[in-house]
Design an enzyme around this catalytic site. Structure first.
Site, mmCIF file in Angstrom:
data_model
loop_
_atom_site.group_PDB
_atom_site.id
_atom_site.type_symbol
_atom_site.label_atom_id
_atom_site.label_comp_id
_atom_site.label_asym_id
_atom_site.label_seq_id
_atom_site.Cartn_x
_atom_site.Cartn_y
_atom_site.Cartn_z
ATOM 1 N N GLU A 179 0.553 -1.172 -0.394
ATOM 2 C CA GLU A 179 -0.142 0.029 -0.210
ATOM 3 C C GLU A 179 0.594 1.001 -0.003
ATOM 4 O O GLU A 179 1.902 1.152 0.411
ATOM 5 C CB GLU A 179 -0.381 -0.308 1.160
ATOM 6 C CG GLU A 179 -1.771 1.393 1.822
ATOM 7 C CD GLU A 179 -2.802 1.241 2.747
ATOM 8 O OE1 GLU A 179 -2.611 0.327 3.207
ATOM 9 O OE2 GLU A 179 -3.935 1.984 2.027
ATOM 10 N N ASN A 231 -12.578 -3.165 -0.380
ATOM 11 C CA ASN A 231 -11.215 -3.120 1.795
ATOM 12 C C ASN A 231 -11.935 -2.651 2.864
ATOM 13 O O ASN A 231 -12.596 -1.557 2.649
ATOM 14 C CB ASN A 231 -10.027 -2.278 1.426
ATOM 15 C CG ASN A 231 -9.047 -2.116 2.387
ATOM 16 O OD1 ASN A 231 -8.956 -3.199 2.693
ATOM 17 N ND2 ASN A 231 -8.961 -1.046 3.168
ATOM 18 N N GLU A 232 -11.920 -3.658 3.611
ATOM 19 C CA GLU A 232 -12.289 -3.479 4.910
ATOM 20 C C GLU A 232 -13.456 -2.949 4.837
ATOM 21 O O GLU A 232 -14.237 -2.229 5.674
ATOM 22 C CB GLU A 232 -11.504 -2.758 5.949
ATOM 23 C CG GLU A 232 -10.140 -3.350 6.842
ATOM 24 C CD GLU A 232 -9.458 -2.105 7.547
ATOM 25 O OE1 GLU A 232 -9.622 -1.217 7.824
ATOM 26 O OE2 GLU A 232 -8.175 -2.764 7.727
ATOM 27 N N CYS A 252 -6.830 1.087 2.797
ATOM 28 C CA CYS A 252 -7.487 2.503 2.661
ATOM 29 C C CYS A 252 -7.644 3.190 1.690
ATOM 30 O O CYS A 252 -8.318 3.662 1.158
ATOM 31 C CB CYS A 252 -6.914 3.079 3.931
ATOM 32 S SG CYS A 252 -7.955 2.180 5.514
HETATM 33 O O1 AHR Z 1 -2.404 -0.558 6.250
HETATM 34 C C1 AHR Z 1 -2.580 0.162 6.964
HETATM 35 C C2 AHR Z 1 -4.557 0.288 7.035
HETATM 36 O O2 AHR Z 1 -4.450 -1.000 7.729
HETATM 37 C C3 AHR Z 1 -5.241 -0.481 5.197
HETATM 38 O O3 AHR Z 1 -4.909 0.614 4.437
HETATM 39 C C4 AHR Z 1 -6.495 -0.521 5.941
HETATM 40 O O4 AHR Z 1 -7.233 -1.671 4.505
HETATM 41 C C5 AHR Z 1 -6.004 -0.826 7.368
HETATM 42 O O5 AHR Z 1 -7.264 -0.257 8.717
#
Ligand code: AHR
Length: 680
Positions: A46, A373-374, A240
């Site tokens: 990321e 994601n999440e 994120c």
């Molecule tokens: O890894 C950092 C963050 O942690 C990522 O962007 C997210 O998916 C999680 O909350």
């Protein structure tokens, strides 16, 4: 000195260590268990902590296209410099006009600071490139210097080059610069011919020696560290970042392909999250885009796992009205379908053609797609449905990965799993940034988190989707740092992943990268400054698992200390009475090796005796040990990159009894992770 006392204390410590009971374990070497997925143990990338621009992406110039909201962010300007916006690249229209200074002693120049400076090495080659023109016609010279501004003399020029710009048409010019010294905070100065106006755009500087020697390439040491893990899968581009700070700043893969000069800038989702940078300048040039990610996966030989936006923003940061409406999801669904065509479609298909034009006519063979994601609860579940339907209808072979949200337990987590089962997701992406008690599965951990520790996956439903442990790291002592102890607990927890390889088929530690001067989240797996990098202990834990994942799980058990009759066998997962021992075993059918991993999380050395059932005769075992004799708070660093690293060794396996049963006897050091490889 009171010798009696000292002698007494010594005797006590000796008797303590010698009376430590030997833990007997049985490994069934003949009964091959579940296949270990080749995707097991991978990497999660990321663009957080300056992981892409300023990190893995080897570009040294920040704001190379003058598209930051403050067009001269990252630049110093002097003389008659002006900003124009009718440049040759539609999606990056700004460029800079360098007009004649009008005086022999005056200069018109621009100077870029890079990302916390630029890291350059003596004698190595750097490729400077620029798009330029002479708007009034004729020719002009551009002078390029790599400078060390801390040096107060002419010596501040560490390396120079020039390009001759001719004509009114925009063209790309390049020159090679060889700095005479190694410096981590160089600046790039570009200045014009004092008599002619020159326009410049997309000012770039790359090391020639990138990973695989590519022009729009990756920083070699960092990419090599990824390759060295031998990962099974590579998840990108986040996290994120897939959602952005808001809908406008979400990651859009279509903006990240094609010529780099025309990839539009995006504000990084982590732009506002620094506690120590009040004027953040964290943008995404997208120079490292989806094509480059797929190419990297091919280079490091692992499965690409892109994650795309499901028409939602980050639920933590935005109200529910910020999501795309249910009847406005089609462009997001198209992004998924088009991505599959970009990765796998024929070279004459609409999106496959772009891939081919970028130099890769063959498909990338993408097999997995993460959608969201999440994300959690009904807004996610209802949006995901049409995505699943569309992908299944057109590309039934693609494995879809849904998410159980940001928590590793609780109501929303359960609800997420139920919804993923109902929608028949192939895998569910679980995230857990948790403390020591979670990773060790202690009483405190169970009270706080419920199902945790190395036994977590033993109770999972085998009929539903598989597990992708997509983001995890032990955040210890509230310190959130890469100290030795937390990495050891990750190793302990991972014995449970390994034992449950029938249900857990992918696992990726997170986050991956961090610049020592630009991080906002820790711990992270790999750290760097502009010249050097170091691998954390967590990196080595991941690598030890990834390089020794085997092909099949082997049953490894010990007597249950809680069973008075001593008949019940249990996995070795740090349960009460096992003195903090964790262990798992696999067989590697490609090498014919039995691989045993043992993690001793106690403060004492532990004698173990492992019966390799099904094997006879003496043998030597190769060992690899991660151990540290200093403080458990110690860590690797830029200054001491190799302070803690795995050390190879050997252990003898004896043959005992009439049947000459192979037995491995060893003393596992306190607070250590040791793996054994024994040829069958
Ligand atoms: O890894 C950092 C963050 O942690 C990522 O962007 C997210 O998916 C999680 O909350």
């Amino acid at each position: 000195m009171n010798y009696k006392l000292v002698f007494g204390a010594l005797a006590l410590s000796v008797s303590l260590s010698t009376t430590q009971a030997q833990r007997v374990m049985d490994v069934q070497t003949k009964k091959l268990g579940a296949a270990v997925s080749p995707t097991m143990y991978g990497l999660f990338f990321e663009d957080i902590n300056y992981a892409a621009d300023g990190g893995l992406y080897a570009e040294l110039v920040k704001n190379r296209s003058f598209e930051f909201p403050n067009a001269f962010a990252g630049w110093e300007i002097s003389g008659k410099v002006s900003l124009k916006d009718d440049g040759p690249f539609e999606r990056n229209p700004h460029y800079v006009r360098l007009a004649p200074s009008g005086h022999r002693d005056k200069h018109t120049m621009i100077e870029n600071h890079g990302f916390f400076g630029m890291g350059v090495k003596a004698g190595e080659e750097y490729r400077f490139s620029v798009w330029a023109r002479v708007p009034d016609g004729g020719t002009a010279k551009l002078y390029i210097d790599l400078v060390d501004n801390a040096t107060m003399s002419d010596d501040q020029k560490m390396g120079s080059g020039n390009v001759e710009v001719s004509g009114k048409e925009w063209k790309k010019y390049t020159t090679i610069i060889k700095p005479k010294k190694t410096f981590g905070r160089a600046h790039l100065r570009v200045w014009g011919d004092s008599k002619v106006t020159t326009d410049v755009e997309h000012v770039s500087l790359f090391p020639v020696d990138t990973y695989k020697g590519r022009e729009n390439g990756l920083r070699k040491d960092l990419a090599q560290a990824l390759e060295d893990v031998h990962p099974g899968v590579f998840r990108f581009p986040g996290g994120c970042i897939v959602e952005g700070t808001d809908m406008a700043t979400r990651y859009q893969w279509k903006n990240t392909i094609g010529p780099v000069e025309n990839r539009p800038l995006n504000e990084n989702r982590w732009h506002y999250t620094f506690t120590h940078r009040y004027f953040p300048d964290y943008y995404q040039s997208y120079g490292l885009g989806f094509f480059e990610f797929f190419q990297l996966c091919e280079d490091i030989k692992c499965e690409p796992l892109p994650v795309l936006n499901v028409g939602m923003v980050c639920q933590f940061q935005n109200g529910k009205d910020a999501h795309a409406a249910m009847d406005a999801l089609q462009p997001f669904i198209d992004d998924c379908l088009d991505l599959i065509e970009f990765a796998n479609g024929p070279a004459d298909s609409k999106w496959g053609k772009i891939r081919a034009e970028m130099g890769h006519p063959e498909p990338f063979n993408m097999k997995y797609l993460g959608i969201g994601n999440e994300q959690w609860d009904t807004p996610y579940f209802e949006r995901l449905k049409p995505f699943v339907a569309a992908v299944r209808a057109k590309y039934p072979e693609i494995k879809i990965i849904g998410t159980s949200g940001p928590d590793s337990e609780g109501k929303m987590f359960e609800k997420g799993w139920e919804a993923m089962k109902a929608q028949k997701a192939d895998l569910v992406d679980e995230h857990f940034y948790r403390n020591e008690s979670f990773f060790l599965g202690t009483k405190e951990g169970k009270e706080r988190y419920g199902n945790c520790g190395a036994l977590r996956y033993d109770s999972y439903d085998r009929k539903g989707p598989k597990v992708f442990a997509g983001e995890y790291a032990c955040h210890g002592k509230g310190k959130k740092w890469n100290h030795y102890e937390t990495s050891l607990y990750e190793a302990a927890f991972m014995t449970g992943i390994e034992r449950n390889a029938d249900i857990v088929t992918m696992a990726t530690y997170a986050p991956l990268f961090a610049h020592v001067e630009g991080w906002q989240w820790r711990p992270d797996m790999i750290w760097y400054d502009n010249l050097k990098m170091f691998r954390t202990v967590s990196y080595y834990v991941q690598q030890m698992y990834a390089m020794n994942k085997g092909t099949n799980v082997l049953s490894l058990t010990t007597k249950d200390p809680a069973d008075a009759k001593g008949k019940k066998q249990i996995p070795v997962a740090g349960q009460e009475g096992l003195d903090g021992l964790f262990a798992s075993s696999v067989f590697d059918s490609t090498t014919g090796e039995v691989i045993i991993k043992v993690v001793n999380t106690s403060k004492q050395e532990q004698p173990i005796s492992v019966n390799l059932l099904g094997m006879t005769g003496e043998r030597m075992a190769e060992t690899l040990t991660l151990q540290h004799n200093g403080s458990m708070d110690d860590e690797n660093s830029i200054k001491e990159p190799n302070k803690i690293a795995p050390v190879p060794g050997a252990a003898r396996c004896e043959a005992t009894g009439k049947k000459q049963q192979t037995v491995l006897n060893d003393r596992v050091p306190a607070m250590s992770f040791r793996l054994y490889k024994i040829k069958k």
